[in-house]
Design a protein around this motif. Structure first.
Motif, PDB file in Angstrom:
ATOM      1  N   ALA A 136       0.954  -1.073  -0.034  1.00 48.55           N
ATOM      2  CA  ALA A 136      -0.144   0.147   0.037  1.00 48.55           C
ATOM      3  C   ALA A 136       0.944   1.432  -0.093  1.00 48.55           C
ATOM      4  O   ALA A 136       1.880   1.391   0.734  1.00 48.55           O
ATOM      5  N   VAL A 137       0.382   2.271  -0.769  1.00 43.61           N
ATOM      6  CA  VAL A 137       1.398   3.434  -0.712  1.00 43.61           C
ATOM      7  C   VAL A 137       0.550   4.647  -0.155  1.00 43.61           C
ATOM      8  O   VAL A 137       0.937   5.910  -0.392  1.00 43.61           O
ATOM      9  N   THR A 138      -0.606   4.310   0.647  1.00 48.10           N
ATOM     10  CA  THR A 138      -1.127   5.422   1.241  1.00 48.10           C
ATOM     11  C   THR A 138      -0.552   5.814   2.776  1.00 48.10           C
ATOM     12  O   THR A 138      -0.210   5.091   3.417  1.00 48.10           O
ATOM     13  N   SER A 139      -0.383   7.307   2.859  1.00 48.66           N
ATOM     14  CA  SER A 139      -0.212   7.539   4.271  1.00 48.66           C
ATOM     15  C   SER A 139      -1.275   7.451   4.893  1.00 48.66           C
ATOM     16  O   SER A 139      -2.485   7.245   4.596  1.00 48.66           O
ATOM     17  N   PHE A 140      -1.406   7.672   6.530  1.00 50.76           N
ATOM     18  CA  PHE A 140      -2.730   7.651   7.278  1.00 50.76           C
ATOM     19  C   PHE A 140      -2.875   8.895   8.260  1.00 50.76           C
ATOM     20  O   PHE A 140      -1.822   9.486   8.480  1.00 50.76           O
ATOM     21  N   GLY A 141      -4.220   9.264   8.398  1.00 51.79           N
ATOM     22  CA  GLY A 141      -4.562  10.204   9.268  1.00 51.79           C
ATOM     23  C   GLY A 141      -5.727  10.034  10.007  1.00 51.79           C
ATOM     24  O   GLY A 141      -6.532   9.036   9.604  1.00 51.79           O
ATOM     25  N   ASN A 142      -5.782  10.826  11.162  1.00 50.16           N
ATOM     26  CA  ASN A 142      -7.261  10.705  11.725  1.00 50.16           C
ATOM     27  C   ASN A 142      -7.511  12.005  12.240  1.00 50.16           C
ATOM     28  O   ASN A 142      -6.772  13.031  12.257  1.00 50.16           O
ATOM     29  N   ALA A 143      -8.923  12.302  12.337  1.00 44.84           N
ATOM     30  CA  ALA A 143      -9.519  13.380  12.705  1.00 44.84           C
ATOM     31  C   ALA A 143     -10.592  13.061  13.716  1.00 44.84           C
ATOM     32  O   ALA A 143     -11.053  12.341  13.778  1.00 44.84           O
ATOM     33  N   SER A 144     -10.388  13.926  14.673  1.00 43.69           N
ATOM     34  CA  SER A 144     -11.150  13.859  15.973  1.00 43.69           C
ATOM     35  C   SER A 144     -11.654  15.159  16.693  1.00 43.69           C
ATOM     36  O   SER A 144     -11.187  16.261  16.218  1.00 43.69           O
ATOM     37  N   ARG A 178     -12.508   9.642   9.982  1.00 44.31           N
ATOM     38  CA  ARG A 178     -13.119  10.560  10.968  1.00 44.31           C
ATOM     39  C   ARG A 178     -13.655   9.662  12.167  1.00 44.31           C
ATOM     40  O   ARG A 178     -14.584   8.870  11.819  1.00 44.31           O
ATOM     41  N   ILE A 179     -12.857  10.039  13.210  1.00 49.14           N
ATOM     42  CA  ILE A 179     -13.020   9.158  14.351  1.00 49.14           C
ATOM     43  C   ILE A 179     -14.673   8.824  14.990  1.00 49.14           C
ATOM     44  O   ILE A 179     -15.189   7.925  15.084  1.00 49.14           O
ATOM     45  N   LYS A 180     -15.321  10.171  15.095  1.00 46.49           N
ATOM     46  CA  LYS A 180     -16.596  10.302  15.564  1.00 46.49           C
ATOM     47  C   LYS A 180     -17.793   9.298  14.846  1.00 46.49           C
ATOM     48  O   LYS A 180     -18.660   8.716  15.608  1.00 46.49           O
ATOM     49  N   ASP A 181     -17.463   8.961  13.221  1.00 45.82           N
ATOM     50  CA  ASP A 181     -18.496   8.227  12.981  1.00 45.82           C
ATOM     51  C   ASP A 181     -17.935   7.120  11.970  1.00 45.82           C
ATOM     52  O   ASP A 181     -18.680   6.049  11.452  1.00 45.82           O
ATOM     53  N   GLY A 182     -16.453   6.797  12.119  1.00 44.67           N
ATOM     54  CA  GLY A 182     -15.596   5.932  11.424  1.00 44.67           C
ATOM     55  C   GLY A 182     -15.753   6.056   9.999  1.00 44.67           C
ATOM     56  O   GLY A 182     -15.248   4.983   9.511  1.00 44.67           O
ATOM     57  N   LYS A 183     -16.090   6.989   9.407  1.00 44.99           N
ATOM     58  CA  LYS A 183     -16.049   7.277   7.828  1.00 44.99           C
ATOM     59  C   LYS A 183     -14.516   7.602   7.494  1.00 44.99           C
ATOM     60  O   LYS A 183     -13.693   8.006   8.295  1.00 44.99           O
ATOM     61  N   ARG A 184     -13.954   6.975   6.191  1.00 43.16           N
ATOM     62  CA  ARG A 184     -12.792   7.026   5.783  1.00 43.16           C
ATOM     63  C   ARG A 184     -12.764   7.979   4.515  1.00 43.16           C
ATOM     64  O   ARG A 184     -13.902   7.821   3.740  1.00 43.16           O
ATOM     65  N   PHE A 185     -11.775   8.555   4.393  1.00 41.07           N
ATOM     66  CA  PHE A 185     -11.667   9.592   3.157  1.00 41.07           C
ATOM     67  C   PHE A 185     -10.229   9.301   2.667  1.00 41.07           C
ATOM     68  O   PHE A 185      -9.433   9.300   3.214  1.00 41.07           O
ATOM     69  N   HIS A 186     -10.022   9.853   1.107  1.00 37.92           N
ATOM     70  CA  HIS A 186      -8.670   9.540   0.531  1.00 37.92           C
ATOM     71  C   HIS A 186      -8.414  10.824  -0.070  1.00 37.92           C
ATOM     72  O   HIS A 186      -9.305  11.424  -0.817  1.00 37.92           O
ATOM     73  N   VAL A 187      -7.313  11.179   0.046  1.00 40.21           N
ATOM     74  CA  VAL A 187      -6.595  12.544  -0.695  1.00 40.21           C
ATOM     75  C   VAL A 187      -5.729  11.823  -1.812  1.00 40.21           C
ATOM     76  O   VAL A 187      -4.683  11.465  -1.351  1.00 40.21           O
TER      77      VAL A 187
END
Length: 416
Positions: free
Chosen positions: A191-199, A353-362
């Motif tokens: 996998a070539v994606t970096s990782f992030g979290n929003a809380s 997004r921690i509050k609802d578990g949704k994932r996004f990609h840039v």
């Protein structure tokens, strides 16, 4: 008497100047001059008496006031006084950004001991910037941003050097954290994606374990917005602790606080006032000793900060824990209202997004993705097993021919 004389001369000078200005309109006679002198003397006497009464009321004299001021600076704080004063929240680092190097030696056991252990390459060695905002009436938290950089080891899609590999940021309401996936050793199959979290709130794991934060911030509750406990009673230690002046390498007028019990070898050393920064610490805990050493201080805007420091937390067997060394490079003021507390996600980041578990990609741009794929294929070819040498081919071919010949000889019909 000297004050009265000065007052008479001063008033006489002012009277002469005033007389010169108004002399063309009024020439005082002898009786006027005499009455003026009497009023002047009475005024000076009243001022002198008022000063003496005030000093008497305060129990001071001019000489004793200077002596007491000097003795106050020379008097060492008792252990309980020191504990009270150093417990007051520091605020002089608000509105500032610190740039410093950090080097971490991580000793892991059972999968890692600290936050730094799991991200040693990209979050624990390099150059950091730590920005701390100011309190605001419409926020429960104080904004904070931590950025970590390291040398670019050959990322195929970005030329930044140093390279941003980790960040945490909160504007007082929401928090983002980012961990970069390094691609210089990418082989084309991972996998070539970096990782992030929003809380929501103040979820900043590295901030709370950063050695500079532990040296500067003596009340994290003011920053992360947790409610301070005001009903905690101060318990005096009395004769169980003692203080003494200590000539430390970072501060020649440091204060050393230790136990009066000869069997307790723990101690702490603080700088002199007003900062009372921890410059040395030796304490023993069941999971190992904690050692803090500041070998050098620097001054910015009238306050002292750690210049060089080492923070050591290792278990007695030496197998788990970490040792962090920092060196301050510079300090600057920031505009907290226009500061970018939460940077944008870098290209190639998958964040949740921690509050609802949704994932996004840039996504990467097309050009970036092409460079990454070409680099990955090149690494994959370099790691692939090399083709066999031609001599093995000819050897195998000869062996097959020999076998076929023996078979033909065996079954070839023979004449009588």
């Amino acid at each position: 008497m000297m004050s009265a004389a000065r007052c008479s001369r001063s008033d006489a000078t002012e009277e002469a100047a005033e007389f010169e200005m108004v002399g063309a309109f009024h020439m005082p006679n002898k009786d006027d001059s005499t009455r003026w002198d009497r009023r002047m003397v009475r005024s000076c006497v009243r001022v002198l008496l008022a000063s003496l009464v005030l000093l008497a009321f305060l129990g001071l004299s001019p000489a004793s006031s200077l002596a007491q001021s000097s003795s106050a600076e020379d008097r060492i704080l008792s252990a309980d006084e020191l504990r009270r004063v150093k417990g007051e929240p520091r605020t002089y680092f608000y509105g500032k950004e610190f740039r410093y190097t950090i080097e971490t030696e991580s000793r892991t056991d059972h999968g890692g001991a600290t936050f730094f252990s799991g991200h040693l390459d990209i979050a624990a060695n390099g150059v950091r910037t730590l920005a701390i905002g100011k309190p605001s009436p419409d926020r429960s938290n104080i904004p904070v941003r931590l950025m970590h950089y390291q040398k670019n080891q050959g990322e195929p899609h970005i030329d930044d050097d140093p390279l941003l590999t980790y960040f945490e940021g909160t504007d007082g309401r929401a928090s983002h954290s980012f961990l970069r996936k390094l691609l210089f050793d990418f082989e084309g199959r991972k996998a070539v994606t970096s990782f992030g979290n929003a809380s929501v709130g103040h979820l900043l794991p590295a901030f709370h374990q950063d050695p500079l934060v532990s040296l500067l911030v003596n009340d994290v509750a003011l920053i992360n917005g947790t409610e301070r406990t005001n009903d905690v009673e101060f318990v005096p230690m009395g004769d169980k602790l003692q203080t003494e002046w200590f000539e430390h390498e970072a501060d020649t007028k440091a204060i050393r606080m230790s136990a009066t019990d000869p069997g307790d070898q723990s101690y702490v050393v603080f700088t002199s006032q007003p900062e009372l920064l921890l410059v040395e610490r030796r304490e023993s805990y069941p999971d190992g000793p904690l050692q803090v050493d500041i070998s050098e201080l620097m001054t910015f805007d009238g306050f002292r900060y750690p210049k060089k420091a080492t923070y050591r937390a290792v278990t007695p067997d030496g197998k788990s824990g970490y040792i962090c060394s920092i060196e301050m490079l510079d300090i600057s003021e920031i505009d907290v209202d226009s500061f970018e507390w939460i940077p944008p996600w870098p290209a190639g980041t998958e964040w949740a997004r921690i509050k609802d578990g949704k994932r996004f990609h840039v996504p990467y741009s097309d050009a970036q993705l092409a460079k990454i794929q070409q680099h990955g294929l090149a690494n994959a070819r370099a790691d692939a097993p090399s083709p066999e040498s031609p001599k093995f081919f000819y050897f195998n071919a000869g062996l097959v021919v020999l076998i076929l010949g023996l078979v033909a000889y065996r079954f070839w019909p023979r004449s009588n």
